[in-house]
Design a protein around this motif. Structure first.
Motif, PDB file in Angstrom:
ATOM      1  N   LEU A  26      40.208  56.705  96.948  1.00 23.32           N
ATOM      2  CA  LEU A  26      39.475  56.197  95.791  1.00 23.32           C
ATOM      3  C   LEU A  26      39.768  57.019  94.539  1.00 23.32           C
ATOM      4  N   MET A  27      39.748  58.339  94.679  1.00 18.08           N
ATOM      5  CA  MET A  27      39.929  59.179  93.496  1.00 18.08           C
ATOM      6  C   MET A  27      41.417  59.263  93.146  1.00 18.08           C
ATOM      7  N   GLN A  28      41.751  58.776  91.995  1.00 11.98           N
ATOM      8  CA  GLN A  28      43.144  58.773  91.535  1.00 11.98           C
ATOM      9  C   GLN A  28      43.396  59.971  90.626  1.00 11.98           C
ATOM     10  N   PRO A  29      44.664  60.407  90.550  1.00 14.67           N
ATOM     11  CA  PRO A  29      44.947  61.514  89.639  1.00 14.67           C
ATOM     12  C   PRO A  29      44.641  61.129  88.198  1.00 14.67           C
ATOM     13  N   ARG A  30      44.311  62.118  87.428  1.00 13.69           N
ATOM     14  CA  ARG A  30      43.944  61.883  86.024  1.00 13.69           C
ATOM     15  C   ARG A  30      45.138  61.345  85.249  1.00 13.69           C
ATOM     16  N   ILE A  54      36.644  66.483  81.325  1.00 15.70           N
ATOM     17  CA  ILE A  54      36.066  65.342  80.591  1.00 15.70           C
ATOM     18  C   ILE A  54      34.852  65.825  79.792  1.00 15.70           C
ATOM     19  N   ALA A  55      34.908  65.621  78.478  1.00 17.99           N
ATOM     20  CA  ALA A  55      33.862  66.181  77.607  1.00 17.99           C
ATOM     21  C   ALA A  55      32.670  65.226  77.502  1.00 17.99           C
ATOM     22  N   VAL A  56      31.479  65.811  77.493  1.00 12.87           N
ATOM     23  CA  VAL A  56      30.244  65.023  77.398  1.00 12.87           C
ATOM     24  C   VAL A  56      29.753  65.022  75.958  1.00 12.87           C
ATOM     25  N   GLN A  57      29.415  63.857  75.473  1.00 16.39           N
ATOM     26  CA  GLN A  57      28.869  63.794  74.113  1.00 16.39           C
ATOM     27  C   GLN A  57      27.690  62.854  74.038  1.00 16.39           C
ATOM     28  N   THR A  58      26.937  63.032  72.970  1.00 21.44           N
ATOM     29  CA  THR A  58      25.834  62.119  72.713  1.00 21.44           C
ATOM     30  C   THR A  58      25.710  61.951  71.212  1.00 21.44           C
ATOM     31  N   MET A  59      24.692  61.185  70.807  1.00 21.68           N
ATOM     32  CA  MET A  59      24.517  60.917  69.378  1.00 21.68           C
ATOM     33  C   MET A  59      23.058  61.137  68.999  1.00 21.68           C
ATOM     34  N   CYS A  60      22.827  61.672  67.814  1.00 18.23           N
ATOM     35  CA  CYS A  60      21.459  61.895  67.361  1.00 18.23           C
ATOM     36  C   CYS A  60      20.759  60.564  67.124  1.00 18.23           C
ATOM     37  N   ALA A  61      19.471  60.557  67.435  1.00 16.86           N
ATOM     38  CA  ALA A  61      18.688  59.335  67.231  1.00 16.86           C
ATOM     39  C   ALA A  61      17.972  59.353  65.887  1.00 16.86           C
ATOM     40  N   GLY A  62      17.788  60.539  65.323  1.00 21.76           N
ATOM     41  CA  GLY A  62      17.018  60.658  64.081  1.00 21.76           C
ATOM     42  C   GLY A  62      17.907  60.564  62.848  1.00 21.76           C
ATOM     43  N   LEU A 263      31.653  53.694  83.978  1.00 17.46           N
ATOM     44  CA  LEU A 263      32.355  54.942  83.663  1.00 17.46           C
ATOM     45  C   LEU A 263      32.803  55.666  84.940  1.00 17.46           C
ATOM     46  N   GLY A 264      31.926  55.618  85.961  1.00 19.84           N
ATOM     47  CA  GLY A 264      32.286  56.274  87.224  1.00 19.84           C
ATOM     48  C   GLY A 264      33.514  55.629  87.847  1.00 19.84           C
ATOM     49  N   SER A 265      33.585  54.296  87.794  1.00 21.60           N
ATOM     50  CA  SER A 265      34.753  53.604  88.371  1.00 21.60           C
ATOM     51  C   SER A 265      36.022  54.001  87.630  1.00 21.60           C
ATOM     52  N   LEU A 266      35.921  54.035  86.300  1.00 27.50           N
ATOM     53  CA  LEU A 266      37.110  54.390  85.507  1.00 27.50           C
ATOM     54  C   LEU A 266      37.552  55.819  85.797  1.00 27.50           C
ATOM     55  N   ILE A 267      36.578  56.712  85.817  1.00 30.28           N
ATOM     56  CA  ILE A 267      36.917  58.131  86.032  1.00 30.28           C
ATOM     57  C   ILE A 267      37.519  58.323  87.423  1.00 30.28           C
ATOM     58  N   ALA A 268      36.959  57.619  88.403  1.00 31.05           N
ATOM     59  CA  ALA A 268      37.531  57.713  89.753  1.00 31.05           C
ATOM     60  C   ALA A 268      38.981  57.226  89.746  1.00 31.05           C
ATOM     61  N   ASN A 269      39.286  56.340  88.819  1.00 33.68           N
ATOM     62  CA  ASN A 269      40.667  55.840  88.696  1.00 33.68           C
ATOM     63  C   ASN A 269      41.506  56.684  87.752  1.00 33.68           C
ATOM     64  N   GLY A 270      40.992  57.825  87.367  1.00 29.97           N
ATOM     65  CA  GLY A 270      41.771  58.754  86.539  1.00 29.97           C
ATOM     66  C   GLY A 270      41.718  58.436  85.056  1.00 29.97           C
ATOM     67  N   ILE A 271      40.843  57.511  84.672  1.00 30.16           N
ATOM     68  CA  ILE A 271      40.803  57.065  83.267  1.00 30.16           C
ATOM     69  C   ILE A 271      39.566  57.614  82.573  1.00 30.16           C
ATOM     70  N   GLY A 272      39.768  58.206  81.395  1.00 36.67           N
ATOM     71  CA  GLY A 272      38.627  58.670  80.593  1.00 36.67           C
ATOM     72  C   GLY A 272      38.727  60.155  80.306  1.00 36.67           C
ATOM     73  N   ASP A 273      38.489  60.507  79.030  1.00 37.61           N
ATOM     74  CA  ASP A 273      38.651  61.908  78.626  1.00 37.61           C
ATOM     75  C   ASP A 273      37.400  62.479  77.981  1.00 37.61           C
ATOM     76  N   THR A 274      36.547  61.602  77.464  1.00 43.55           N
ATOM     77  CA  THR A 274      35.240  62.027  76.980  1.00 43.55           C
ATOM     78  C   THR A 274      34.290  60.861  77.216  1.00 43.55           C
ATOM     79  N   VAL A 275      33.018  61.173  77.485  1.00 42.66           N
ATOM     80  CA  VAL A 275      32.079  60.103  77.829  1.00 42.66           C
ATOM     81  C   VAL A 275      30.808  60.208  77.001  1.00 42.66           C
ATOM     82  N   ARG A 276      30.310  59.036  76.670  1.00 46.84           N
ATOM     83  CA  ARG A 276      28.944  58.993  76.169  1.00 46.84           C
ATOM     84  C   ARG A 276      28.201  57.917  76.945  1.00 46.84           C
TER      85      ARG A 276
END
Ligand code: SF4
Length: 443
Positions: A26-30, A54-62, A263-276
């Motif tokens: 299931l887990m593919q190389p990046r 894979i970098a984690v980001q978010t956005m301010c609500a205020g 996002l989990g499916s994509l990452i398991a397939n090696g796709i994705g570099d930052t997530v929100r």
């Protein structure tokens, strides 16, 4: 009963070379991508793509123009684990506030720009570390060019994002949908796939024409299955790093599931570099859920406690739901190391399920017995479980730090206690009518 001979036979039958076998892991190389950097000397630089975590980001609500509130919000997310924080800059007063905000925080800041290219230029002048831009909602090509040139001059990357909602062509919609849909015939949303890819290609031409390659791509939808397909298509076509997200995902409950499925499916397939991960809730939860997703996929090294808890069943012996919530609330802020802690509701399956944990408690007859790496260290009444568990975890953490103990080491096999022995539990007594079976916390 599975004995050693059975296991040996089964293992011998397994293929030695998995590539000859129809299944794939299931887990593919990046996926290999370009690498971009976001940040400066003061905030530190976060790499996106090129094999970086894979970098984690978010956005301010205020509101960004409310400087103190915005700074406090950014610091909260940063402390929870966000490595980039985005802020909206719809008005001039927002970009004016940005300079002061950036001075006060220690995490790279991304300016979210829509419609007004001046907001991008003002954000760049204020020292922002990355721009999010949708060239489709900036009318004039020259205006987009001016943003690209300013970013190039200062080494600031740009996320080029298309959202399903913002690119739908409303004029002559039916005909356009049919026309576009034929490129992905058979796909239920083939027209959207084609439209998003076409738009991204169109936008990238603008950037590449100015020899600008500090680009991250995103293509979001509220449809989790479409998100998987669109990012897979993009990953096959471009070598830029990808920002993954499901947009307008809903409430925390449904939104978290929708986001993590896609996002989990994509990452398991090696796709994705930052997530929100985004949903309508306190954004601190987005950060926590994104990190947990990456921990579960083995993509980030866990920081802090990993909590395991049984789902409870008719054998439950303490108010486990309350206990687990309290354990989570108490332990998480107190412990920094990734100690695996198990909280189990009874002695029937508790020991087995707690076997892999560093610290485990399982319950019986309103008591809890606590184990540290398989060694029994306490047997306490229900009301003392939390305090004792915390104390044992802290002692264990100190031992790990001093090199006396190692995380994940199993020193002693947990032997389930005699249910009517020292623990004074559970089934025999219940059966004999001596104690009531505990169902507190369950309705
Ligand atoms: S540990 Fe005990 S109470 Fe919890 S689910 Fe397993 S059998 Fe049920």
């Amino acid at each position: 009963m599975v004995d050693d001979v059975c296991i040996a036979q089964s293992v011998t039958n397994l293929p030695i070379d998995a590539s000859n076998h129809p299944y794939t892991w299931l887990m593919q190389p990046r996926r290999e991508t370009r690498k971009i950097w976001v940040g400066d000397d003061r905030t530190g630089r976060v790499a996106i793509g090129g094999g970086a975590p894979i970098a984690v980001q978010t956005m301010c609500a205020g509101y960004t123009h409310d400087i103190d509130a915005c700074v406090a919000e950014i610091r909260r997310y940063h402390k929870a684990g966000a490595e980039l924080v985005r802020v909206a800059v719809p008005e001039r007063k927002d970009t004016e506030a940005l300079r002061e905000i950036i001075k006060q925080v220690e995490v790279p800041i991304v300016a979210d720009v829509h419609f007004h290219y001046q907001r991008a230029l003002e954000s760049i002048a204020a020292g922002v570390h990355k721009i999010r831009l949708n060239p489709g909602n900036i009318n004039d090509r020259e205006q987009v060019n001016s943003v690209i040139d300013a970013c190039k001059e200062r080494g600031i990357p740009i996320r080029v994002g298309v959202n399903e909602g913002s690119i739908i062509e409303r004029r002559d919609k039916q005909r356009r949908m049919e026309e576009l849909g034929k490129y992905f015939a058979g796909h239920r949303a083939g027209h959207l796939l084609a439209l998003m890819i076409t738009k991204l290609e169109e936008y990238l031409e603008i950037f590449e024409a100015r020899d600008f390659h500090q680009v991250v791509l995103s293509a979001k939808s509220m449809d989790a299955a479409l998100v998987i397909d669109i990012y897979t298509e993009i990953a096959n076509r471009f070598d830029y790093p990808l920002h993954l997200g499901v947009t307008h995902a809903g409430t925390k409950d449904s939104g978290a599931i929708r986001s993590v499925v896609a996002l989990g499916s994509l990452i398991a397939n090696g796709i994705g570099d930052t997530v929100r991960i985004s949903y309508a809730s306190d954004h601190i939860d987005e950060v926590k859920d994104a990190l947990e997703m990456l921990y579960c996929l083995g993509k980030r090294e866990r920081k802090g406690v990993e909590l395991i808890a049984c789902p409870t069943c008719g054998r439950i012996q303490v108010d486990l739901f309350t206990l687990v919530k309290e354990v989570e609330k108490t332990l998480m802020p107190e412990l920094q190391l990734p100690i695996k802690v198990a909280v189990m509701g009874c002695i029937v399956n508790g020991p087995g399920e707690a076997e892999g944990a560093d610290v485990a408690v399982f319950a019986g007859d309103r008591r809890g017995i606590i184990y540290v790496q398989g060694e029994r260290v306490a047997n306490v009444p229900e009301e003392e479980i939390l305090a004792r568990l915390l104390a044992e975890c802290k002692t264990f953490e100190a031992r790990v730090r001093s090199g006396e103990a190692k995380l994940g080491e199993k020193k002693v096999d947990i032997v389930p206690p005699d249910p009517i022995g020292e623990l004074g539990s559970g089934h025999a007594k219940i059966a004999a009518g001596h104690v009531e079976q505990v169902t507190v916390g369950r309705t």
